[in-house]
Design an enzyme around this catalytic site. Sequence first.
Site, PDB file in Angstrom:
ATOM      1  N   LYS A   1      51.120  23.308  53.733  1.00  0.00           N
ATOM      2  CA  LYS A   1      51.097  24.476  54.635  1.00  0.00           C
ATOM      3  C   LYS A   1      51.886  25.638  54.029  1.00  0.00           C
ATOM      4  O   LYS A   1      51.399  26.762  53.967  1.00  0.00           O
ATOM      5  CB  LYS A   1      51.739  24.133  56.003  1.00  0.00           C
ATOM      6  CG  LYS A   1      51.091  22.967  56.719  1.00  0.00           C
ATOM      7  CD  LYS A   1      51.724  22.732  58.087  1.00  0.00           C
ATOM      8  CE  LYS A   1      53.184  22.306  58.087  1.00  0.00           C
ATOM      9  NZ  LYS A   1      53.438  20.980  57.490  1.00  0.00           N
TER      10      LYS A   1
ATOM     11  N   ARG B   1      54.127  23.377  67.307  1.00  0.00           N
ATOM     12  CA  ARG B   1      54.242  22.003  66.848  1.00  0.00           C
ATOM     13  C   ARG B   1      54.028  21.006  67.972  1.00  0.00           C
ATOM     14  O   ARG B   1      54.109  19.803  67.764  1.00  0.00           O
ATOM     15  CB  ARG B   1      55.634  21.793  66.294  1.00  0.00           C
ATOM     16  CG  ARG B   1      55.607  20.928  65.058  1.00  0.00           C
ATOM     17  CD  ARG B   1      56.704  21.390  64.178  1.00  0.00           C
ATOM     18  NE  ARG B   1      56.931  20.546  63.060  1.00  0.00           N
ATOM     19  CZ  ARG B   1      57.016  20.999  61.827  1.00  0.00           C
ATOM     20  NH1 ARG B   1      56.817  22.262  61.578  1.00  0.00           N
ATOM     21  NH2 ARG B   1      57.287  20.173  60.851  1.00  0.00           N
TER      22      ARG B   1
ATOM     23  N   ARG C   1      59.006  11.712  59.866  1.00  0.00           N
ATOM     24  CA  ARG C   1      58.361  13.015  60.129  1.00  0.00           C
ATOM     25  C   ARG C   1      56.856  12.831  60.343  1.00  0.00           C
ATOM     26  O   ARG C   1      56.251  13.515  61.166  1.00  0.00           O
ATOM     27  CB  ARG C   1      58.623  13.971  58.950  1.00  0.00           C
ATOM     28  CG  ARG C   1      60.060  14.500  58.950  1.00  0.00           C
ATOM     29  CD  ARG C   1      60.495  14.952  57.567  1.00  0.00           C
ATOM     30  NE  ARG C   1      59.771  16.091  57.046  1.00  0.00           N
ATOM     31  CZ  ARG C   1      59.738  16.413  55.756  1.00  0.00           C
ATOM     32  NH1 ARG C   1      60.386  15.676  54.853  1.00  0.00           N
ATOM     33  NH2 ARG C   1      59.065  17.459  55.349  1.00  0.00           N
TER      34      ARG C   1
END
Length: 188
Positions: free
Chosen positions: A14, A89, A145
Amino acid sequence: MTRLIFLGPPGSGKGTQAAQLANNEQIPHISTGELLRKAVADKTPLGLKVKSYLDEGELVPDKVVLDLMGERLSKDDARSGWILDGFPRNVAQAEFLDKLLGEVGQWTDWAIAMEVPDEVIVDRLRERGRKEGRSDDSEETIRHRLEVYREKTAPLIDFYRARGQLKSVNGNQSITDVAAALKQAIAS
Ligand code: AP5
């Protein structure tokens, strides 16, 4: 005017792609991760508050991130477009963004889902951890994560798809080929 959201798991590219495209389009690249890491490095009150979340690969509480993004998106340079990298998110953040944009008569053009297999991600981030020492690039935290991504962020793929705003890009190819695929995706 370009307004894009970069979705995708940690290490999917990203930041790499957002930086290049924002530079080409002369619009701001707004990365919540970078803003938060800078606050940690500068030891600001915000940085002290969020450091443990970043180190452990947990999402920083919404209130903190929403205040940060509300402020960033109200700056003059964000009037002529932006690329958001790492925000929203979760669904609450996406709804906040909609509301914020609605208030100023703006909208998101596309959400870009970068697709890369988990094992490629783990390799990329372990390598970065070795070279750059980012505190959340240990194998254990990388895997955590990825779990947080699946639980909290991946539902945004359906959120944007249902609104006809989703484009998927294969992020498991060279940086140049990903950039070309991205360019094609947002042009079509
Ligand atoms: P954030 O900074 O957003 O990190 P991330 O999502 O984990 O993403 P990365 O920066 O690791 O990867 P990327 O997808 O940008 O890939 P990159 O281009 O860097 O968030 C960090 C933390 O901040 C979160 O864990 C959370 O605590 C907090 N946070 C951030 N936003 C938040 C929010 N909205 N709400 C709550 N908390 C938030 O590439 C990775 C590596 O791969 C690099 O070394 C790169 O050189 C390499 N690479 C890139 N593309 C390729 C390619 N095509 N081929 C080979 N290598 C490649």
